[in-house]
Design a protein around this motif. Structure first.
Motif, short mmCIF file in Angstrom:
data_model
loop_
_atom_site.label_atom_id
_atom_site.label_comp_id
_atom_site.label_asym_id
_atom_site.label_seq_id
_atom_site.Cartn_x
_atom_site.Cartn_y
_atom_site.Cartn_z
N PRO A 94 26.22 -2.48 -32.17
CA PRO A 94 26.90 -2.30 -30.61
C PRO A 94 27.80 -1.28 -30.75
O PRO A 94 27.96 -0.87 -29.46
N ALA A 95 28.41 -0.98 -31.86
CA ALA A 95 29.31 0.29 -31.64
C ALA A 95 28.65 1.71 -31.51
O ALA A 95 28.94 2.58 -30.64
N GLU B 252 28.76 19.33 -23.12
CA GLU B 252 29.24 19.47 -24.61
C GLU B 252 29.98 18.44 -25.31
O GLU B 252 29.43 18.19 -26.36
N ALA B 253 30.66 17.81 -24.53
CA ALA B 253 31.26 16.75 -24.81
C ALA B 253 30.29 15.45 -25.06
O ALA B 253 30.34 14.63 -25.97
N ALA B 254 29.37 15.42 -24.09
CA ALA B 254 28.28 14.41 -24.34
C ALA B 254 27.58 14.45 -25.72
O ALA B 254 27.17 13.53 -26.33
N PHE B 255 27.11 15.67 -25.74
CA PHE B 255 26.36 15.82 -27.05
C PHE B 255 27.04 15.82 -28.40
O PHE B 255 26.62 15.33 -29.38
N GLU B 256 28.16 16.00 -28.32
CA GLU B 256 29.30 15.90 -29.36
C GLU B 256 29.26 14.47 -30.08
O GLU B 256 29.12 13.93 -30.99
N ILE B 257 29.23 13.64 -28.81
CA ILE B 257 29.30 12.24 -29.14
C ILE B 257 27.95 11.79 -29.39
O ILE B 257 27.76 10.91 -30.30
N ARG C 230 27.30 12.46 -33.23
CA ARG C 230 27.97 11.41 -33.99
C ARG C 230 27.14 10.15 -34.16
O ARG C 230 26.94 9.40 -34.97
N GLU C 231 26.70 9.60 -32.85
CA GLU C 231 25.89 8.45 -32.81
C GLU C 231 24.75 8.77 -33.96
O GLU C 231 24.31 7.73 -34.65
#
Length: 409
Positions: free
Chosen positions: A67-68, A86-91, A94-95
Motif C-alpha cells: 500500500p505504501a 522531475e519531482a514525479a520521476f524522483e518519486i 523511489r517506488e
C-alpha cells in the motif's frame, strides 16, 4: 648576447611551468551519464529491511509495503499531472527501488508501467535507467535457469516492459525465450499467442522479412486447427508483407488462397480488389516471363466484371484503367479502344465526369495512333464538352481538336 639567451630560456621554462600547472588544474571530464537513481543504496524509511538481506519478505511485510508503494505511485502521477515531471520521476524512482523487495516480477511490472510513462514524456534518460535495470534482472534470471524452472510470467513481463521502452531487440529476446519453453511444453495456444506478439513486433518496426516466417507458421497452425477466420487474417498480413518486400510469386500464393476462401464463402465483395492485386503480381512477373501475361489480363478482367456485377463502379473503373494500360504496353490498340469505350460507360455509372473526360482523351489518343482522325476528333470534342462543364483542361482539348483537324485535312 648571453643575457638575451638567458631571457629566452627563462621565458621557455616559465611557459612550460604554466602549461604543467594548467594541465594539473584541468578538470576531469564528467561522466557521460550520471549514476542511475535506481541503484541508490541510501536507506529508505519505507525499507522493510537492509537491501543486503536477500530473504523474501514475510506476508506481513508485503502487506505493509505494497500500500505504501501504491501511494507513492499515486503521488508521482499527481505531480506529473500538476506539471512537475522531475519531482514525479524522483518519486517513481523511489517506488521502483523499493519494489525490489517484492520480487523480480513485481519490480518488472512496475518498471514496465513507469517506462511507458517515461517514453510518452520523451524522458530518454529515465528510459535508459529503466532499460538498464530490466537488463540486469534479465541477466540475473538467465543465470538462475540451470537451478530453477523458467518463470514464463516473468519473461512475458520482461518482453512487455521492453516494448514499453521501445527496445524491440530486447523484447524479441524475451519473447523468443518464452516461445522456446511453450514449444517444449507442446502448448499450441501459447505458441500462437507468442508468435502473434513476435510477428506484430516485427511489423511495428517494418521488419517484413523477419515477420514473414512468423505469419507463415501462424497460417500453418491455423490451417491445421481448422481456424478459418484466423487463416484469412494471417493470409492478409502475408499479402501485405510480400507486397512490401516486392515478392510477387509469394504474394500470388497467398492471394490465390485468399480468393479460394472468399469464393467458397460466397464473399464476392472482396474479389474485385483481390483480383486487382493478383493481376498486378502477374504483370510484375510478366516483365521477366511473358508467359504470365494471360493471367494478368484474365485477373484484371475478372476484377472489372465482378465489380460491375456488384455495382462497384469506381473499383470497376480502376480495373479497366489497369487493363487498358496493359493492352497499350503490349501494342494491343483494338483491345485498348474497346476497353476505353467500356470505361466511359463505367465512369458514367459512377458519376465520375472527370474520369469520363480522361477516358475520352484516351480514346482520342488511341485513334490518333491508328490515324483514324475523324473518330479521334469526335472523342476530343466529347472530352471538351465535359471539360467545359468542369471548367478544367478546356485549353488542352481545344489544342487537341486543332491538331487533329489539321491532320485530318
Amino acid at each position: 648576447m648571453l643575457r638575451h639567451l638567458i631571457v629566452i630560456v627563462t621565458a621557455a621554462i616559465l611557459f612550460s611551468s604554466s602549461l604543467t600547472l594548467a594541465e594539473s588544474k584541468k578538470p576531469k571530464p564528467p561522466d557521460k551519464f550520471p549514476p542511475s537513481p535506481l541503484e541508490i543504496t541510501t536507506p529508505d524509511p519505507l525499507s522493510p529491511r537492509s537491501p543486503k538481506d536477500k530473504q523474501p519478505l514475510t506476508l506481513e511485510e508485503q502487506q505493509k509495503l505494497e500500500p505504501a508503494l501504491d501511494a507513492l505511485n499515486q503521488e508521482a502521477a499527481a505531480k506529473l499531472q500538476a506539471g512537475e515531471p522531475e519531482a514525479a520521476f524522483e518519486i517513481w524512482n523511489r517506488e521502483l527501488r523499493l519494489r525490489r523487495f517484492l520480487g523480480s516480477l513485481a519490480e518488472v511490472q512496475a518498471l514496465s508501467r513507469v517506462g511507458a510513462i517515461a517514453w510518452n514524456q520523451n524522458d530518454s534518460q529515465e528510459v535508459q535507467y529503466i532499460t538498464q535495470r530490466l537488463q540486469a534482472i534479465q541477466k540475473q534470471t538467465q543465470s538462475q535457469k540451470t537451478t530453477a524452472p523458467i518463470d514464463l510470467k516473468l519473461w512475458r513481463s520482461l518482453g512487455e516492459a521492453y516494448q514499453n521502452v521501445r527496445s524491440s531487440k530486447l523484447a524479441l529476446e524475451a519473447y523468443n525465450q518464452v516461445l522456446l519453453v511453450v514449444r517444449q511444453q507442446q502448448d499450441p495456444t501459447a505458441v500462437v499467442e507468442i508468435l502473434k506478439t513476435i510477428g506484430e513486433l516485427h511489423l511495428s518496426w517494418f521488419d517484413y522479412r523477419k515477420a514473414a516466417p512468423v505469419y507463415e507458421e501462424l497460417l500453418s497452425l491455423a490451417t491445421s486447427l481448422g481456424q478459418g477466420v484466423n487463416q484469412v487474417t494471417y493470409l492478409q498480413r502475408l499479402a501485405d508483407i510480400y507486397e512490401q518486400t516486392n515478392q510477387p510469386q509469394q504474394s500470388l500464393n497467398v492471394l490465390n488462397k485468399l480468393a479460394e476462401i472468399y469464393v467458397n464463402e460466397n464473399n464476392l465483395t472482396e474479389i474485385p480488389e483481390l483480383k486487382l492485386a493478383i493481376a498486378s503480381d502477374y504483370e510484375s512477373l510478366a516483365k521477366k516471363d511473358r508467359n504470365f501475361l494471360p493471367e494478368a489480363f484474365k485477373n484484371y478482367q475478372e476484377s472489372y466484371t465482378t465489380a460491375w456485377q456488384l455495382q462497384e463502379y469506381v473499383r470497376a473503373g480502376e480495373a479497366l484503367q489497369k487493363l487498358i494500360a496493359l493492352y497499350r504496353s503490349q501494342g494491343q490498340v483494338d483491345e485498348a479502344l474497346q476497353s476505353s469505350q467500356i470505361l466511359v460507360q463505367t465512369q458514367a455509372q459512377a458519376a465520375n465526369f472527370y474520369g469520363m473526360m480522361q477516358a475520352y482523351d484516351q480514346i482520342g489518343q488511341l485513334y490518333v495512333e491508328r490515324k483514324e482522325f475523324p473518330q479521334a476528333l469526335t472523342a476530343f470534342q466529347k472530352g471538351l464538352e465535359l471539360a467545359q462543364q468542369l471548367k478544367h483542361e478546356e485549353a488542352y482539348f481545344t489544342g487537341q481538336i486543332q491538331k487533329v483537324s489539321k491532320a485530318n485535312f
